[in-house]
Design a protein around this motif. Structure first.
Motif, PDB file in Angstrom:
ATOM      1  N   ASP A 223       0.851  -1.188   0.000  1.00  0.00           N
ATOM      2  CA  ASP A 223       0.000   0.000   0.000  1.00  0.00           C
ATOM      3  C   ASP A 223       0.887   1.238   0.000  1.00  0.00           C
ATOM      4  O   ASP A 223       1.852   1.318   0.761  1.00  0.00           O
ATOM      5  N   GLU A 253      -8.125  -2.946 -11.561  1.00  0.00           N
ATOM      6  CA  GLU A 253      -8.405  -3.827 -10.422  1.00  0.00           C
ATOM      7  C   GLU A 253      -7.975  -5.258 -10.697  1.00  0.00           C
ATOM      8  O   GLU A 253      -7.541  -5.971  -9.812  1.00  0.00           O
ATOM      9  N   THR A 294      -5.532   0.761  -8.091  1.00  0.00           N
ATOM     10  CA  THR A 294      -4.652  -0.406  -8.088  1.00  0.00           C
ATOM     11  C   THR A 294      -3.719  -0.371  -9.290  1.00  0.00           C
ATOM     12  O   THR A 294      -4.170  -0.206 -10.431  1.00  0.00           O
ATOM     13  N   GLN A 313      -1.391  -0.621  -4.175  1.00  0.00           N
ATOM     14  CA  GLN A 313      -2.668   0.068  -3.927  1.00  0.00           C
ATOM     15  C   GLN A 313      -2.347   1.504  -3.522  1.00  0.00           C
ATOM     16  O   GLN A 313      -1.837   1.755  -2.432  1.00  0.00           O
ATOM     17  N   THR A 315      -3.411   5.156  -2.470  1.00  0.00           N
ATOM     18  CA  THR A 315      -4.486   5.974  -1.904  1.00  0.00           C
ATOM     19  C   THR A 315      -3.987   7.409  -1.780  1.00  0.00           C
ATOM     20  O   THR A 315      -2.790   7.655  -1.600  1.00  0.00           O
TER      21      THR A 315
END
Length: 438
Positions: A223, A253, A294, A313, A315
């Protein structure tokens, strides 16, 4: 009359079954499901009362009649066109297994049909065949059957309850091997599958397959957090034997829907790829909301499962924000993007509250300055008005001081200064002062 007929049935059941009963009916049901008991009757009895009874069909053994239509868990229907009387038993229990009778009320001997209800637990199976696959791959579920069942009705469903499998069948077959083929599988495809083969006068035959789907990934999965309008760097390791391979970063994804955003042979605005063994890196500048999601990076164009790939991932947060919550949005390609928004004050909220306060302070300061200036003006006017009478008196005194026998000069006040008016000649007819007669 009905009670007396049931008593005769109890005494002469063997005789009646041998002379008036129709073909025997076998019913197979699973616990928790439904059991449908269907009995035919001769033409001409369409309007006669029918009933279902248990045991010896005594007065206390009658479960439901067509006159009642419904009693407890029993519901009746009578199809006059086909001369079939049906009783549906809901929420079947293990205790419902046993012998029943379908009856048609008539004068003399009733018409009876023997019924046997078989009940089985709604679960499967003693043995399970396991299949393991990666996400995005294709899997075939091949259902076995006996040689004599080659032309039997076959079906495949997802789940582990035989009672509802046929209603939820994904594929069916009759004269060929029953096979369920799933392509581009995801974790949602994992679970139990039942292969069913229909059997006459018995429970359908089932076999069970347990499908396990592993995440298609990677050397590593990580992440990464970034800030809007800032830059972020994604690290992607690769093996030495892939030093000359094309390196790439794609977004999506699933691997099957991943769209390349930058590669070592195709640079792109805001995305820059730097090669340096054992890691290459991709830097994204001026981060936008649509950049979240992703990413996959690698150096193997064959997409070998479990090798030479990194799943990232990404964010995003607003700068200097620590409390965030995830929100899924849908991109143009149908994939979901995870964004992070503040739970507390946003920059917009800060501006909304701070700017009005600053404006209020500015208005107050301006009002004070205007008030002070007005006060000073008023004070100056007062001082000026107080000085004017004294200056006017000075001009009058100057008139007196400049008299002579033949003329005098009159002065006026102009901008706080004594200036002479037009000169006038006055004759003095006496030796008295000009103002002597006043």
């Amino acid at each position: 009359m009905l009670a007396s007929r049931k008593l005769l049935f109890s005494l002469f059941s063997i005789l009646l079954c041998g002379t008036t009963a129709s073909d025997k009916v076998e019913v197979y049901a699973y616990t928790g499901g439904e059991a449908r008991v269907s009995c035919s009757y001769p033409a001409g009895y369409e309007t006669y009362e029918k009933y279902l009874c248990a045991k010896d069909c005594g007065n206390n053994d009658i479960l439901v009649t067509t006159t009642q239509q419904r009693a407890n868990r029993y519901f009746t229907s009578d199809q006059h066109q086909t001369q079939i009387f049906t009783v549906t038993i809901s929420n079947v229990q293990a205790s419902d297994a046993g012998k029943y009778w379908c009856g048609v009320s008539r004068s003399g001997k009733d018409i009876y049909t023997a019924v046997t209800v078989h009940v089985k637990s709604d679960e499967c199976c003693d043995s399970v065949h396991s299949i393991q696959r990666y996400e995005g791959s294709t899997v075939s579920i091949i259902c076995p059957h006996q040689r004599e069942e080659v032309n039997s009705f076959k079906y495949v469903c997802k789940g582990s309850q035989p009672s509802t499998c046929r209603k939820r069948a994904l594929v069916t077959a009759t004269t060929k091997q029953n096979t369920l083929e799933l392509s581009a599988i995801t974790k949602q495809d994992a679970g139990s599958y039942l292969c069913g083969v229909e059997r006459s006068n018995n429970f359908d035959d089932f076999s069970r397959v347990e499908l396990t789907v592993f995440e298609w990934c990677c050397v590593s999965s990580r992440d990464v957090k970034g800030f809007l309008e800032q830059s972020v760097t994604l690290q992607c390791p690769y093996p030495s034997e892939h030093r000359s391979n094309t390196k790439f970063l794609c977004k999506g994804e699933q691997r099957a829907t991943c769209q390349t955003v930058v590669s070592s042979t195709a640079p792109r605005d805001r995305f820059s790829l730097q090669e340096a063994h054992p890691s290459f890196s991709v830097t994204i500048t001026r981060l936008r909301l649509t950049d979240a999601g992703t990413y996959w990076c690698g150096s193997d164009s064959q997409w070998t499962a479990g090798k030479h790939y990194t799943k990232i991932q990404l964010t995003l947060e607003y700068l200097k924000v620590t409390t965030v919550t995830p929100t899924n949005t849908t991109n143009r390609n149908g994939s979901e993007t995870t964004l992070l928004h503040k739970d507390g004050q946003t920059i917009f909220q800060i501006i909304l509250f701070v700017v009005p306060g600053l404006l209020l302070i500015l208005i107050i300061v301006t009002s004070v300055i205007v008030y002070k200036y007005s006060c000073l003006r008023i004070q100056d006017d007062r001082e000026s008005n107080n000085a004017r009478p004294a200056k006017e008196e000075m001009c009058i005194n100057k008139i007196y001081s400049n008299q002579d026998a033949s003329k005098f000069t009159e002065y006026r006040l102009d901008n706080d200064q004594c200036v002479p008016k037009d000169e006038s000649l006055y004759e003095n007819f006496s030796n008295e002062p000009i103002y002597g007669n006043c």
